[in-house]
Design a protein around this motif. Structure first.
Motif, short mmCIF file in Angstrom:
data_model
loop_
_atom_site.label_atom_id
_atom_site.label_comp_id
_atom_site.label_asym_id
_atom_site.label_seq_id
_atom_site.Cartn_x
_atom_site.Cartn_y
_atom_site.Cartn_z
N SER A 72 36.68 32.37 42.23
CA SER A 72 36.87 31.37 41.20
C SER A 72 36.25 31.91 39.91
O SER A 72 35.07 32.29 39.88
N ILE A 73 37.04 31.97 38.86
CA ILE A 73 36.59 32.48 37.57
C ILE A 73 36.41 31.28 36.66
O ILE A 73 37.33 30.50 36.45
N GLY A 74 35.19 31.12 36.14
CA GLY A 74 34.85 29.96 35.33
C GLY A 74 35.28 30.08 33.88
O GLY A 74 35.87 31.08 33.46
N PRO A 75 34.97 29.04 33.09
CA PRO A 75 35.33 29.03 31.67
C PRO A 75 34.68 30.17 30.89
O PRO A 75 33.61 30.65 31.25
N ASP A 76 35.34 30.56 29.81
CA ASP A 76 34.85 31.61 28.91
C ASP A 76 34.45 32.88 29.65
O ASP A 76 33.37 33.42 29.44
N SER A 77 35.32 33.34 30.53
CA SER A 77 35.01 34.51 31.37
C SER A 77 36.02 35.62 31.15
O SER A 77 37.14 35.39 30.72
N ARG A 78 35.58 36.83 31.51
CA ARG A 78 36.46 38.00 31.50
C ARG A 78 36.13 38.79 32.76
O ARG A 78 35.03 39.30 32.92
N PHE A 79 37.11 38.87 33.68
CA PHE A 79 36.94 39.52 34.98
C PHE A 79 38.02 40.57 35.14
O PHE A 79 39.20 40.30 34.92
N THR A 80 37.62 41.78 35.54
CA THR A 80 38.57 42.89 35.71
C THR A 80 38.56 43.37 37.15
O THR A 80 37.50 43.59 37.73
N ILE A 81 39.75 43.54 37.72
CA ILE A 81 39.90 44.13 39.05
C ILE A 81 40.00 45.63 38.83
O ILE A 81 41.06 46.16 38.51
N ASP A 82 38.89 46.33 38.97
CA ASP A 82 38.88 47.77 38.71
C ASP A 82 39.58 48.56 39.81
O ASP A 82 40.31 49.51 39.54
N ARG A 83 39.33 48.19 41.05
CA ARG A 83 39.93 48.89 42.19
C ARG A 83 39.97 47.92 43.36
O ARG A 83 38.99 47.23 43.64
N THR A 90 42.77 47.60 59.90
CA THR A 90 41.37 47.93 60.21
C THR A 90 40.38 47.07 59.43
O THR A 90 39.19 47.05 59.74
N HIS A 91 40.86 46.38 58.40
CA HIS A 91 40.05 45.57 57.49
C HIS A 91 39.12 46.43 56.62
O HIS A 91 38.23 45.90 55.97
N ALA A 92 39.33 47.73 56.62
CA ALA A 92 38.55 48.62 55.73
C ALA A 92 39.11 48.50 54.33
O ALA A 92 40.28 48.18 54.12
N GLY A 93 38.26 48.77 53.34
CA GLY A 93 38.75 48.73 51.97
C GLY A 93 37.65 48.87 50.96
O GLY A 93 36.50 49.18 51.28
N GLU A 94 38.04 48.63 49.71
CA GLU A 94 37.12 48.75 48.60
C GLU A 94 37.56 47.76 47.52
O GLU A 94 38.73 47.70 47.17
N PHE A 95 36.61 46.99 47.01
CA PHE A 95 36.88 46.01 45.97
C PHE A 95 35.82 46.20 44.89
O PHE A 95 34.68 45.79 45.04
N ASP A 96 36.20 46.86 43.81
CA ASP A 96 35.31 47.08 42.67
C ASP A 96 35.84 46.25 41.50
O ASP A 96 37.05 46.26 41.22
#
Length: 144
Positions: A72-83, A90-96
């Motif tokens: 959930s991204i709140g008001p006045d926010s800036r969020f970037t999905i880098d990777r 396998t449920h393996a992964g990376e979330f940066d």
């Protein structure tokens, strides 16, 4: 040989642009900056790696990622999905990701359950390695 290398490049480029989640809820003003495009956020739209999700003073956005992480991204926010990479078998992964301003609240999904070090959030002053399942990150405006 050239054909194989070209196909590998095309497959890699397609994988980078693959949908990694879906907007479930949007309220108020919000947009996604995707390359040179600015796209109004709407429920049901896909999010991709390298998307910048920006909310206005009245905006909030809820996203469900492919590993079942909830964000959930709140008001006045800036969020970037880098990777974002997730193997559904396998449920393996990376979330940066990067939170440049504002607030996020998250419940981690299958990826963090499999590999607790898989999720990281950068802020202007720190890098947060997620080890739990539910957390909030809030950036306060610097005092002048």
């Amino acid at each position: 040989m050239r054909w194989t290398a070209s196909m590998l490049f095309l497959f890699s480029a397609a994988a980078l642009a693959a949908d990694v989640g879906e907007v479930k809820i949007v309220q108020g003003t919000a947009h996604i900056e995707r390359g040179a495009e600015v796209i109004a956020v709407r429920a049901g739209m896909a999010v991709e790696p390298l998307d910048n999700v920006v909310t206005g003073a009245d905006g909030t956005v809820g996203i469900t990622f492919s590993d079942s992480s909830l964000l959930s991204i709140g008001p006045d926010s800036r969020f970037t999905i880098d990777r974002y990479v997730f193997d559904s078998t396998t449920h393996a992964g990376e979330f940066d990701s990067t939170l440049s301003k504002g607030t996020i609240e998250a419940v981690s999904g299958k990826m963090v359950k499999e590999s607790p070090e898989a999720m990281k959030i950068r802020t202007p002053s720190s890098i947060i390695g997620v080890r739990g399942t539910h957390f909030i990150v809030k950036l306060d405006e610097p005092k002048k």
